[in-house]
Design a protein around this motif. Sequence first.
Motif, PDB file in Angstrom:
ATOM      1  N   LYS A   1     -19.217 -27.083   7.532  1.00 56.96           N
ATOM      2  CA  LYS A   1     -18.067 -26.247   7.188  1.00 56.96           C
ATOM      3  C   LYS A   1     -17.144 -26.101   8.390  1.00 56.96           C
ATOM      4  CE  LYS A   1     -20.304 -23.552   3.618  1.00 56.96           C
ATOM      5  NZ  LYS A   1     -20.624 -22.229   3.120  1.00 56.96           N
ATOM      6  N   GLY A   2     -15.855 -26.163   8.140  1.00 50.44           N
ATOM      7  CA  GLY A   2     -14.863 -25.891   9.163  1.00 50.44           C
ATOM      8  C   GLY A   2     -14.592 -27.018  10.132  1.00 50.44           C
ATOM      9  N   LEU A   3     -15.255 -28.138  10.013  1.00 47.51           N
ATOM     10  CA  LEU A   3     -14.996 -29.239  10.933  1.00 47.51           C
ATOM     11  C   LEU A   3     -13.928 -30.146  10.355  1.00 47.51           C
ATOM     12  CD1 LEU A   3     -18.618 -30.238  12.042  1.00 47.51           C
ATOM     13  CD2 LEU A   3     -16.956 -28.876  13.287  1.00 47.51           C
ATOM     14  N   ASP A   4     -12.856 -30.335  11.136  1.00 43.96           N
ATOM     15  CA  ASP A   4     -11.838 -31.275  10.701  1.00 43.96           C
ATOM     16  C   ASP A   4     -12.116 -32.635  11.344  1.00 43.96           C
ATOM     17  OD1 ASP A   4     -11.128 -30.965  13.337  1.00 43.96           O
ATOM     18  OD2 ASP A   4      -9.183 -30.021  12.941  1.00 43.96           O
TER      19      ASP A   4
END
Length: 77
Positions: free
Chosen positions: A62-65
């Motif tokens: 989650k939250g990793l681009d």
Amino acid sequence: MSTTVTAKGQVTIPKPVRDLLGIVPGSKVDFRRTPDGDVVIIRAGKAPPASRFQKLRGHAGKGLDTEAIMALTRGEP
């Protein structure tokens, strides 16, 4: 693979086919005729079991681009 038809018209589905289609006791199956006249068996009511490649699909977290993932790949802090 081949199997023998009983006097009652029953057949045993070979284990490799049951495993491939995810057929277990109580499963329902459909028989369908193809345009060329063959008959195929498919598991009714459910999608086919996930392939070994589908089981590997997912996300990195989650939250990793993309930039954060690339930084982790390069070993950057």
